[in-house]
Design a protein around this motif. Sequence first.
Motif, mmCIF file in Angstrom:
data_model
loop_
_atom_site.group_PDB
_atom_site.id
_atom_site.type_symbol
_atom_site.label_atom_id
_atom_site.label_comp_id
_atom_site.label_asym_id
_atom_site.label_seq_id
_atom_site.Cartn_x
_atom_site.Cartn_y
_atom_site.Cartn_z
ATOM 1 N N GLN A 95 17.298 -41.161 7.594
ATOM 2 C CA GLN A 95 16.488 -41.749 6.531
ATOM 3 C C GLN A 95 17.203 -42.982 5.995
ATOM 4 O OE1 GLN A 95 15.337 -39.039 3.447
ATOM 5 N NE2 GLN A 95 14.793 -40.664 2.022
ATOM 6 N N TYR A 96 16.559 -44.122 6.089
ATOM 7 C CA TYR A 96 17.217 -45.356 5.674
ATOM 8 C C TYR A 96 17.339 -45.451 4.160
ATOM 9 C CZ TYR A 96 17.144 -47.169 10.390
ATOM 10 O OH TYR A 96 17.379 -47.343 11.728
ATOM 11 N N TRP A 97 18.486 -45.973 3.757
ATOM 12 C CA TRP A 97 18.755 -46.247 2.340
ATOM 13 C C TRP A 97 17.676 -47.164 1.777
ATOM 14 C CZ3 TRP A 97 20.676 -51.039 0.234
ATOM 15 C CH2 TRP A 97 21.161 -50.951 -1.069
ATOM 16 N N LYS A 98 17.200 -46.841 0.593
ATOM 17 C CA LYS A 98 16.081 -47.592 0.017
ATOM 18 C C LYS A 98 16.514 -48.710 -0.909
ATOM 19 C CE LYS A 98 12.912 -43.638 0.115
ATOM 20 N NZ LYS A 98 12.047 -42.766 -0.702
ATOM 21 N N PRO A 113 11.185 -43.771 6.088
ATOM 22 C CA PRO A 113 11.156 -44.989 5.292
ATOM 23 C C PRO A 113 12.171 -45.986 5.804
ATOM 24 C CG PRO A 113 12.401 -43.313 4.160
ATOM 25 C CD PRO A 113 11.859 -42.674 5.408
ATOM 26 N N GLY A 114 12.114 -47.183 5.273
ATOM 27 C CA GLY A 114 13.108 -48.183 5.629
ATOM 28 C C GLY A 114 12.504 -49.313 6.421
ATOM 29 N N ARG A 117 20.791 -52.382 4.385
ATOM 30 C CA ARG A 117 20.158 -51.068 4.509
ATOM 31 C C ARG A 117 20.685 -50.326 5.730
ATOM 32 N NH1 ARG A 117 13.829 -52.730 3.320
ATOM 33 N NH2 ARG A 117 13.948 -52.665 1.033
ATOM 34 N N THR A 139 23.158 -46.931 5.373
ATOM 35 C CA THR A 139 22.623 -45.716 5.982
ATOM 36 C C THR A 139 23.578 -45.162 7.025
ATOM 37 O OG1 THR A 139 20.354 -46.491 5.638
ATOM 38 C CG2 THR A 139 20.680 -44.753 7.265
#
Length: 353
Positions: free
Chosen positions: A69-72, A92-93, A134, A138
Amino acid sequence: MELLQVQLADLKEKLREVEKERDILLERQFSMDKIKDDDSAVLFYTGFPNYGALISFYNFIEPKLTKMQYWKGEKLLEEQQSYQVDDNRNKPGPPRKLSYLDEFLLVLMRLKAGLFVQDLADRFGISTSLQVSRICITWINLLYVELRDLCPFPTQELVRKNMPQEFAQYATTRIILDCTELFIQRPSAMLAQSETWSDYKHHNTWKLLVGVTPNGQVTFLSDLWGGRVSDKQITRESGILDLLEPGDNVMVDRGFDISNIVPDGVSVNMPPFLAGREQMTAAETEETMSIASVRIHVERAIGRIKTYHILDGTLPNTLSPYATQIATVCGLLTNFLPPLLEPAKEPLHLFAS
């Protein structure tokens, strides 16, 4: 009809121009394929000794990447579950442009070569530096979890089995401890400025407790502490003492006096102090030289960690929330290099040291 043919010819010409620009961009874009056959380039950009070692580790973590899950942007995701998401959720991301392998390369280049995010965006053909950030945050969080699982604290038996001949006089050594400091940008908050000020370095720093085995493997890395804290306090509160067992010996530098806080049955090897005297005895001088000759390997291990140039300059405040993860990842990645010392050909005889 002629008008359609003219329009068609015009579209074909535009298509050729677009394809030409694409080919130029692809030629410029940095990728793993460009360096995988050059061991010196792999080491320079990634810290791995060769492509084989790098790809072996990548293959180990690859099954986990589909749930990453990618850092937002608002905060680092929760430790331990930061890159795991429900299979039914949309990931997401940023839209996927790079392969996972090239994302891994980008992150390693950020850590090892210390390249700026804008530089990496240009090299990898990414439109914004935010997207690079990002990807980096991540992956660093993922590597922080995976590397700690992959490099657990070694057993007493394993350490002694791999004891180098150089430690024949100190054959019960379980770990060599030392602290190193990382320069950081001065924090804006006054309290943070005070807590991170290092009188020793005359700079704001993070302090890191590093533990290595006698053969130079990094086996313990504390969380980062403000440079003001003492080595003894970090040792007491970092958790390293909970990992030691009766019969272990801890080797430290002069001034790293932890003999009164180690568990029962654990001894400490530290060079003797002058303690107000003008000079040490001949025996103390010999002991100091003997310990220094083997304790130097923790300094060599720390030197390896500092070859990750993201740690070798001044960490900006924007990286402060992830500084512990960054330092841990850089430290544990050095374990993919050859050991600093080879095991003795014959098992060493144990005796009090």
